[in-house]
Enzyme design. Structure first.
Site, short mmCIF file in Angstrom:
data_model
loop_
_atom_site.label_atom_id
_atom_site.label_comp_id
_atom_site.label_asym_id
_atom_site.label_seq_id
_atom_site.Cartn_x
_atom_site.Cartn_y
_atom_site.Cartn_z
N LYS A 115 -8.00 12.04 7.33
CA LYS A 115 -7.64 10.64 7.57
C LYS A 115 -7.41 10.43 9.06
O LYS A 115 -6.61 11.14 9.67
CB LYS A 115 -6.38 10.24 6.80
CG LYS A 115 -5.99 8.77 7.01
CD LYS A 115 -4.78 8.40 6.15
CE LYS A 115 -3.46 8.83 6.77
NZ LYS A 115 -3.09 8.02 7.98
N ASP A 142 -8.23 4.87 8.43
CA ASP A 142 -7.08 4.12 7.92
C ASP A 142 -6.59 3.12 8.98
O ASP A 142 -5.64 3.39 9.71
CB ASP A 142 -5.98 5.13 7.56
CG ASP A 142 -4.72 4.47 7.03
OD1 ASP A 142 -4.80 3.33 6.54
OD2 ASP A 142 -3.65 5.12 7.09
N LYS A 199 -6.21 -0.39 8.08
CA LYS A 199 -5.49 -1.45 7.37
C LYS A 199 -5.79 -2.84 7.96
O LYS A 199 -4.88 -3.57 8.36
CB LYS A 199 -3.99 -1.19 7.38
CG LYS A 199 -3.56 0.13 6.78
CD LYS A 199 -2.04 0.27 6.83
CE LYS A 199 -1.57 1.61 6.29
NZ LYS A 199 -1.87 2.73 7.22
N ASP A 254 -6.89 -9.84 8.81
CA ASP A 254 -7.21 -10.92 9.74
C ASP A 254 -7.98 -11.98 8.97
O ASP A 254 -8.12 -11.88 7.75
CB ASP A 254 -8.02 -10.37 10.93
CG ASP A 254 -7.75 -11.15 12.22
OD1 ASP A 254 -7.79 -12.40 12.17
OD2 ASP A 254 -7.51 -10.51 13.26
N THR A 282 -13.54 -12.39 10.87
CA THR A 282 -13.22 -11.29 11.79
C THR A 282 -13.27 -9.95 11.06
O THR A 282 -13.80 -8.96 11.59
CB THR A 282 -11.83 -11.51 12.41
OG1 THR A 282 -11.85 -12.71 13.18
CG2 THR A 282 -11.43 -10.35 13.30
N THR A 303 4.21 2.91 1.31
CA THR A 303 5.14 3.78 0.60
C THR A 303 6.49 3.87 1.30
O THR A 303 7.45 4.40 0.74
CB THR A 303 4.56 5.20 0.43
OG1 THR A 303 4.15 5.70 1.71
CG2 THR A 303 3.38 5.18 -0.52
N GLN A 343 9.15 8.57 3.93
CA GLN A 343 8.53 7.98 2.75
C GLN A 343 9.60 7.80 1.67
O GLN A 343 10.34 8.72 1.37
CB GLN A 343 7.41 8.89 2.20
CG GLN A 343 6.38 9.30 3.23
CD GLN A 343 5.36 8.22 3.49
OE1 GLN A 343 5.38 7.18 2.84
NE2 GLN A 343 4.48 8.46 4.42
N ARG A 366 2.24 15.69 7.41
CA ARG A 366 3.12 16.65 8.07
C ARG A 366 3.30 17.98 7.36
O ARG A 366 3.40 19.01 8.03
CB ARG A 366 4.48 16.00 8.34
CG ARG A 366 4.45 15.06 9.55
CD ARG A 366 5.65 14.14 9.62
NE ARG A 366 5.57 13.08 8.62
CZ ARG A 366 6.41 12.06 8.54
NH1 ARG A 366 7.41 11.98 9.40
NH2 ARG A 366 6.26 11.14 7.63
#
Length: 231
Positions: free
Chosen positions: A34, A61, A63, A66, A70, A117, A188, A209
């Site tokens: 990702k 990723d 997100k 708009d 666009t 999340t 999270q 992580r």
């Protein structure tokens, strides 16, 4: 169809850090990774080309959220990059999501973010003025994404069963916030283990992580992958 590889979140500041991390994996290990805002904004399309040249699958990723025109134009650019998956915010509405689908085409998976999340029900009600339950809001967004022709949604594993019941069994659920058994929760608020996510029906999981900060990333990756596929 369930993806057997956990998606590794490359939450790094630049290409050099990515290269140092990937050097700890065998050269023939083809990963699903990702690329988020920090890395993409730092390196631009070059980081996508680099990862593709290495043979890795890519979830970009960003997100997007708009006006429809666009977003459609932006998705046309992402389609040319050859990413395997990307996303938009469901809060942008059905017309925006339809525009995203048109721009991206059908070769890549397109999913919508329902609620992050990191968002609690109290935060959703206070900050977004959505007065339903968190689960009801997530299911509503998922149904709108399906109506717009998207492939699925990003959601907590806690909502997967509800979403599939409200949409269809082949509507994709990608679950971030995954922590291996015994791992720290971090920032999270709605998390699950890989085995839990598998049992509840997630199609993709994203792990950051616990792998990228591990002293032995490849061994940790294999352990999480085994737990995910055994689930």
């Amino acid at each position: 169809m369930k993806e057997t590889r956990p998606i590794i979140a490359l939450d790094f500041a630049g290409k050099e850090e990515v290269q140092s991390f990937l050097e700890q994996f065998p050269p023939d290990e083809k990963l699903y990774v990702k690329v988020g805002m920090e890395l993409y904004y730092a390196e631009g399309p070059g980081i996508i080309n680099y990862l593709k040249d290495c043979g890795h699958s890519i979830f970009l990723d960003l997100k997007l959220h708009d006006i429809p025109n666009t977003v459609e134009s932006a998705m046309k650019v992402l389609a040319k990059l050859g990413v395997d998956m990307t996303n938009v915010h469901a809060a942008g509405g059905v017309e925006m999501m339809r525009a995203a689908r048109r721009g991206l085409g059908k070769d890549a998976v397109l999913i919508a973010v329902t609620q992050l999340t990191s968002t609690s029900e109290e935060q959703m009600r206070t900050d977004q003025n959505i007065q339903t339950s968190l689960q009801e809001a997530v299911v509503h967004y998922a149904q709108r994404a399906q109506e717009a022709g998207l492939d699925g949604v990003v959601c907590s594993a806690h909502e997967v069963a509800l979403i599939k019941d409200a949409t269809s069994s082949d509507f994709v659920c990608l679950t971030p916030g995954i922590r291996p058994t015994g791992g720290e929760v971090g920032d999270q608020k709605r998390v699950m283990t890989p085995a839990d996510a598998a049992r509840i029906g997630s199609d993709y999981i994203v792990v950051g992580r616990p792998i990228t900060k591990s002293e032995h990333p490849y061994q940790t990756y294999l352990s999480i992958k085994e737990e995910w596929n055994r689930g």
